[in-house]
Design an enzyme around this catalytic site. Structure first.
Site, PDB file in Angstrom:
ATOM      1  N   ASP A   1      35.064 -18.031 -18.334  1.00 34.17           N
ATOM      2  CA  ASP A   1      35.521 -19.100 -19.214  1.00 34.17           C
ATOM      3  C   ASP A   1      34.977 -19.252 -20.467  1.00 34.17           C
ATOM      4  O   ASP A   1      33.607 -19.324 -20.582  1.00 34.17           O
ATOM      5  CB  ASP A   1      35.554 -20.535 -18.237  1.00 34.17           C
ATOM      6  CG  ASP A   1      36.354 -20.291 -17.010  1.00 34.17           C
ATOM      7  OD1 ASP A   1      37.372 -20.667 -17.161  1.00 34.17           O
ATOM      8  OD2 ASP A   1      35.932 -20.022 -15.995  1.00 34.17           O
TER       9      ASP A   1
ATOM     10  N   ASP B   1      30.300 -13.476 -19.267  1.00 34.97           N
ATOM     11  CA  ASP B   1      31.026 -14.867 -18.704  1.00 34.97           C
ATOM     12  C   ASP B   1      32.487 -14.667 -18.492  1.00 34.97           C
ATOM     13  O   ASP B   1      33.097 -13.937 -19.218  1.00 34.97           O
ATOM     14  CB  ASP B   1      30.377 -15.854 -19.488  1.00 34.97           C
ATOM     15  CG  ASP B   1      30.886 -17.438 -19.055  1.00 34.97           C
ATOM     16  OD1 ASP B   1      30.946 -17.571 -17.702  1.00 34.97           O
ATOM     17  OD2 ASP B   1      31.174 -18.200 -19.823  1.00 34.97           O
TER      18      ASP B   1
END
Length: 256
Positions: A28, A26
């Site tokens: 953020d 991922d």
């Protein structure tokens, strides 16, 4: 939930690192710290360097809730095998169908944003995100959102870290995206690292022996079997994986 960098879990991580493995991450909260203004999110220079080294040793994919164009700009120059946006919708989305749905939601949610200073509606074309981190009345924002939700019709609502995501209920998710990339690249296994609710779509997939799920920050109820302490620990994990492939590893625990 057990730290993946210590003891027997570290040995398991080493086994995955030595297999034909896809590394999925991922953005953020994983590669980059969470910030008050999403547009200002950046990887630390050390993380960028380690990610670039890892991408030279493994097939690496970044699978983000941001639009694909947005996250691609933030990882530009790193030799990734894939960049996926919108929680798995891009590039697999059916543009016309999903875009029409999100634009109808936007009309309703913009009224809520207008009534609450400090909130922001992020339009990612195929999904929306309501950010309320900077609001001084966060509880009121969520209360008003509860009143708006029935007006949206069928929608998948996923709460994150002071953000609420709105996705089409039948849209592809991160788990499907990771599996699609794994098969395309001919990888036998996958390691996936994420910190948010939409990452649970990956962690909860039933692929025994083929998927190692790692949550950033331990959380009760997560389907991820392993964790790292927090976002700043991503460098330790990437360093572990780089050394595992470069043949420089002399122990189970990453340093630094």
């Amino acid at each position: 939930m057990t730290s993946v960098l210590r003891g027997p879990p570290g040995a398991l991580l080493m086994d995955y690192a030595r297999s034909r493995v896809l590394l999925g991450l991922d953005f953020d909260g994983t590669l980059a710290p969470i910030v008050a203004r999403p547009a200002q999110a950046r990887m630390w220079p050390s993380t960028r360097r380690l990610l670039a080294r890892a991408a030279g040793l493994y097939p690496v994919a970044v699978i983000s809730g941001r639009s694909m164009a947005d996250v691609a700009a933030r990882v530009r120059g790193i030799p990734l095998q894939a960049v996926v946006g919108n929680h798995g919708l891009e590039p697999a989305a059916a543009p016309g169908i999903f875009e029409r749905v999100t634009q109808r939601w936007r009309t309703l949610l913009e009224e809520l944003v207008g009534a609450h200073p400090g909130t922001e509606l992020e339009d990612k074309r195929y999904s929306l995100a309501l950010h309320y981190r900077r609001s001084r009345a966060r509880k009121r924002v969520l209360q008003d959102l509860e009143r708006v939700l029935p007006l949206l019709g069928p929608v998948r609502v996923i709460a994150g870290k002071q953000v609420v995501n709105f996705l089409p209920p039948d849209a592809p998710h991160k788990g499907l995206a990771l599996e699609r990339i794994r098969r395309r690249l001919g990888c036998d296994t996958a390691i996936y690292v994420g910190d948010d609710e939409t990452d649970e779509d990956v962690f909860s997939m039933e692929v025994p022996g083929r998927l190692l799920g790692i949550r950033v920050g331990a959380r009760a109820g997560s389907a991820a079997p392993f964790s790292i302490p927090g976002q700043r620990s991503i460098d330790r994990l990437l360093r572990f994986l780089v050394r595992a492939r470069e043949g420089e590893w002399s122990g189970l625990e990453a340093t630094g």
